[in-house]
Design a protein around this motif. Structure first.
Motif, mmCIF file in Angstrom:
data_model
loop_
_atom_site.group_PDB
_atom_site.id
_atom_site.type_symbol
_atom_site.label_atom_id
_atom_site.label_comp_id
_atom_site.label_asym_id
_atom_site.label_seq_id
_atom_site.Cartn_x
_atom_site.Cartn_y
_atom_site.Cartn_z
ATOM 1 N N GLY A 1 0.779 -1.232 0.000
ATOM 2 C CA GLY A 1 0.000 0.000 0.000
ATOM 3 C C GLY A 1 0.810 1.281 0.000
ATOM 4 O O GLY A 1 0.246 2.369 0.004
ATOM 5 N N ARG A 2 2.146 1.182 0.005
ATOM 6 C CA ARG A 2 3.005 2.368 0.064
ATOM 7 C C ARG A 2 3.812 2.500 -1.222
ATOM 8 O O ARG A 2 4.094 1.516 -1.909
ATOM 9 C CB ARG A 2 3.969 2.277 1.261
ATOM 10 C CG ARG A 2 3.297 2.187 2.615
ATOM 11 C CD ARG A 2 4.316 2.098 3.747
ATOM 12 N NE ARG A 2 5.195 0.941 3.614
ATOM 13 C CZ ARG A 2 6.496 1.013 3.393
ATOM 14 N NH1 ARG A 2 7.090 2.193 3.261
ATOM 15 N NH2 ARG A 2 7.227 -0.086 3.306
ATOM 16 N N TYR A 3 4.236 3.740 -1.516
ATOM 17 C CA TYR A 3 5.208 3.948 -2.586
ATOM 18 C C TYR A 3 6.473 3.187 -2.207
ATOM 19 O O TYR A 3 6.986 3.322 -1.090
ATOM 20 C CB TYR A 3 5.563 5.428 -2.737
ATOM 21 C CG TYR A 3 4.388 6.368 -2.908
ATOM 22 C CD1 TYR A 3 3.332 6.063 -3.759
ATOM 23 C CD2 TYR A 3 4.340 7.582 -2.221
ATOM 24 C CE1 TYR A 3 2.269 6.927 -3.935
ATOM 25 C CE2 TYR A 3 3.276 8.458 -2.386
ATOM 26 C CZ TYR A 3 2.235 8.120 -3.239
ATOM 27 O OH TYR A 3 1.191 8.980 -3.406
ATOM 28 N N PHE A 4 6.994 2.391 -3.134
ATOM 29 C CA PHE A 4 8.175 1.591 -2.782
ATOM 30 C C PHE A 4 8.950 1.239 -4.036
ATOM 31 O O PHE A 4 8.397 0.744 -5.017
ATOM 32 C CB PHE A 4 7.767 0.311 -2.055
ATOM 33 C CG PHE A 4 8.931 -0.474 -1.518
ATOM 34 C CD1 PHE A 4 9.466 -0.180 -0.277
ATOM 35 C CD2 PHE A 4 9.492 -1.508 -2.263
ATOM 36 C CE1 PHE A 4 10.553 -0.888 0.224
ATOM 37 C CE2 PHE A 4 10.578 -2.226 -1.776
ATOM 38 C CZ PHE A 4 11.112 -1.922 -0.523
ATOM 39 N N GLY A 5 10.255 1.506 -3.988
ATOM 40 C CA GLY A 5 11.105 1.194 -5.124
ATOM 41 C C GLY A 5 11.272 2.409 -6.012
ATOM 42 O O GLY A 5 11.185 3.558 -5.575
ATOM 43 N N LYS A 6 11.508 2.148 -7.270
ATOM 44 C CA LYS A 6 11.761 3.228 -8.206
ATOM 45 C C LYS A 6 10.453 3.820 -8.696
ATOM 46 O O LYS A 6 9.526 3.107 -9.077
ATOM 47 C CB LYS A 6 12.562 2.712 -9.393
ATOM 48 C CG LYS A 6 13.135 3.815 -10.266
ATOM 49 C CD LYS A 6 14.072 3.247 -11.326
ATOM 50 C CE LYS A 6 14.693 4.366 -12.147
ATOM 51 N NZ LYS A 6 15.627 3.853 -13.178
ATOM 52 N N GLY A 7 10.383 5.166 -8.699
ATOM 53 C CA GLY A 7 9.169 5.825 -9.155
ATOM 54 C C GLY A 7 9.383 7.306 -9.386
ATOM 55 O O GLY A 7 10.427 7.860 -9.018
ATOM 56 N N ILE A 8 8.381 7.931 -9.968
ATOM 57 C CA ILE A 8 8.446 9.366 -10.213
ATOM 58 C C ILE A 8 7.179 10.021 -9.677
ATOM 59 O O ILE A 8 6.062 9.527 -9.898
ATOM 60 C CB ILE A 8 8.620 9.682 -11.715
ATOM 61 C CG1 ILE A 8 8.713 11.197 -11.937
ATOM 62 C CG2 ILE A 8 7.518 9.047 -12.555
ATOM 63 C CD1 ILE A 8 9.115 11.575 -13.359
ATOM 64 N N GLY A 9 7.352 11.103 -8.934
ATOM 65 C CA GLY A 9 6.238 11.865 -8.394
ATOM 66 C C GLY A 9 6.201 13.257 -8.982
ATOM 67 O O GLY A 9 7.227 13.944 -9.016
ATOM 68 N N LEU A 10 5.021 13.657 -9.454
ATOM 69 C CA LEU A 10 4.868 14.979 -10.085
ATOM 70 C C LEU A 10 3.806 15.772 -9.335
ATOM 71 O O LEU A 10 2.685 15.293 -9.132
ATOM 72 C CB LEU A 10 4.445 14.821 -11.551
ATOM 73 C CG LEU A 10 5.365 13.989 -12.451
ATOM 74 C CD1 LEU A 10 4.728 13.796 -13.818
ATOM 75 C CD2 LEU A 10 6.731 14.663 -12.585
ATOM 76 N N CYS B 1 12.050 12.142 -8.739
ATOM 77 C CA CYS B 1 12.311 10.941 -9.529
ATOM 78 C C CYS B 1 13.452 10.166 -8.881
ATOM 79 O O CYS B 1 14.566 10.694 -8.735
ATOM 80 C CB CYS B 1 12.646 11.307 -10.966
ATOM 81 S SG CYS B 1 12.922 9.887 -12.046
ATOM 82 N N GLY B 2 13.162 8.949 -8.478
ATOM 83 C CA GLY B 2 14.200 8.162 -7.820
ATOM 84 C C GLY B 2 13.602 7.032 -7.016
ATOM 85 O O GLY B 2 12.701 6.342 -7.478
ATOM 86 N N TRP B 3 14.100 6.899 -5.776
ATOM 87 C CA TRP B 3 13.707 5.768 -4.935
ATOM 88 C C TRP B 3 12.773 6.221 -3.811
ATOM 89 O O TRP B 3 12.948 7.280 -3.229
ATOM 90 C CB TRP B 3 14.953 5.089 -4.361
ATOM 91 C CG TRP B 3 15.764 4.453 -5.452
ATOM 92 C CD1 TRP B 3 16.788 5.004 -6.152
ATOM 93 C CD2 TRP B 3 15.564 3.158 -5.997
ATOM 94 N NE1 TRP B 3 17.261 4.145 -7.106
ATOM 95 C CE2 TRP B 3 16.538 2.985 -7.040
ATOM 96 C CE3 TRP B 3 14.677 2.119 -5.725
ATOM 97 C CZ2 TRP B 3 16.632 1.824 -7.793
ATOM 98 C CZ3 TRP B 3 14.774 0.948 -6.477
ATOM 99 C CH2 TRP B 3 15.743 0.807 -7.499
ATOM 100 N N TRP B 4 11.811 5.356 -3.523
ATOM 101 C CA TRP B 4 10.777 5.664 -2.534
ATOM 102 C C TRP B 4 10.630 4.526 -1.533
ATOM 103 O O TRP B 4 10.822 3.356 -1.857
ATOM 104 C CB TRP B 4 9.423 5.873 -3.227
ATOM 105 C CG TRP B 4 9.375 6.989 -4.213
ATOM 106 C CD1 TRP B 4 9.995 7.047 -5.425
ATOM 107 C CD2 TRP B 4 8.656 8.227 -4.074
ATOM 108 N NE1 TRP B 4 9.702 8.235 -6.071
ATOM 109 C CE2 TRP B 4 8.876 8.976 -5.251
ATOM 110 C CE3 TRP B 4 7.836 8.766 -3.081
ATOM 111 C CZ2 TRP B 4 8.318 10.241 -5.457
ATOM 112 C CZ3 TRP B 4 7.289 10.012 -3.276
ATOM 113 C CH2 TRP B 4 7.526 10.740 -4.446
#
Length: 266
Positions: free
Chosen positions: A233-242, A255-258
């Motif tokens: 249920g959480r942001y986890f791993g590689k991702g991009i947030g805008l 942009c990176g790791w979460w």
């Protein structure tokens, strides 16, 4: 003195007669080969009464059974059990209208329970199995597949607060590929998130795998978008947030790791 079955009137062999049985039952009706056959009434010692058809001594065909506590069944019987189309009503509020097999709900039917639930759909072995619609006491509505009484397979849940999930379910939980809308509480004086839309896989009811989440303010404006990995249920791993302003212009990029929150570029 040992009690015996006694024909107290009529012809209890091949005709119409009344039999008092040793165990307290009373049968009045038609007979063939010395057993109830045809139309008749059977009254048990606990005031349970059956009025309907008999075959070779068993309840078989159309009939009505009632008892002293108010339970009532009207419908078809086979070999002494509910079988075919019938309606069972209980004084506590339970009511089932539909098909039966060997005394259990089996086939298409409608079940209303005392706690306010209503299920319309397919049954097998006495419980929800197959395609159906369940309306829960809190107003949630599920339309889709069931297995052994639980949401299982493809289905849509419409929540009473306006939320919605469409996708796969396993043993009552969101599991697999799905699309969900969560409506959140917001204040009239702020532009906080009022709606969240997630598209992607679920595991044990939680976001899990590669997915996309978009959040909107109470005016319907997109204010944040995340695309990437999820775990439990959480942001986890590689991702991009805008992040966006009210005009849809990107104001911030992460942009990176979460791991729930943005950890940084790596």
């Amino acid at each position: 003195e040992v009690k015996k079955d006694t024909c107290v009137s009529g012809d209890c062999a091949n005709g119409t007669g009344t039999m008092h049985y040793a165990d307290g039952k009373i049968y009045e009706g038609q007979w063939k080969n010395s057993v109830p056959n045809g139309q008749g009434t059977m009254t048990l010692h606990d005031d349970t009464e059956y009025v309907g058809l008999f075959k070779d001594g068993k309840l078989c065909g159309q009939g009505t059974m009632t008892n002293s506590i108010g339970l009532k069944y009207v419908g078809q019987w086979k070999d002494g059990k509910y079988d075919g189309q019938g309606t069972l009503s209980h004084p506590g509020g339970l009511k089932y209208v539909g098909q039966w097999k060997d005394g259990e709900h089996d086939g298409q039917g409608t079940l209303n329970t005392p706690d306010g639930r209503k299920y319309v759909g397919q049954f097998k072995n006495g419980t929800h199995n197959g395609q159906g619609t369940l309306i829960e006491p809190n107003g949630n509505k599920y339309v889709g597949q069931f297995k052994d009484g639980q949401y299982d397979g493809q289905g849509t849940m419409i929540y009473s607060d306006g939320g919605k999930y469409t996708g796969e379910w396993i043993t009552g939980q969101k599991h697999g590929q799905g699309y969900g809308i969560d409506v959140l509480i917001f204040s009239d004086t702020t532009n906080d998130i009022s709606k969240r839309i997630y598209t992607g896989p679920f595991k044990d009811g939680l976001y899990n795998g590669q997915g996309t989440i978009c959040t909107y303010d109470k005016f319907g404006n997109l204010n944040f978008k995340y695309k990437g990995g999820f775990k439990e249920g959480r942001y986890f791993g590689k991702g991009i947030g805008l992040s966006y302003d009210r005009n849809g212009v990107i104001t911030y990029t992460e942009c990176g790791w979460w791991d729930g929150d943005f950890l940084g570029e790596q």
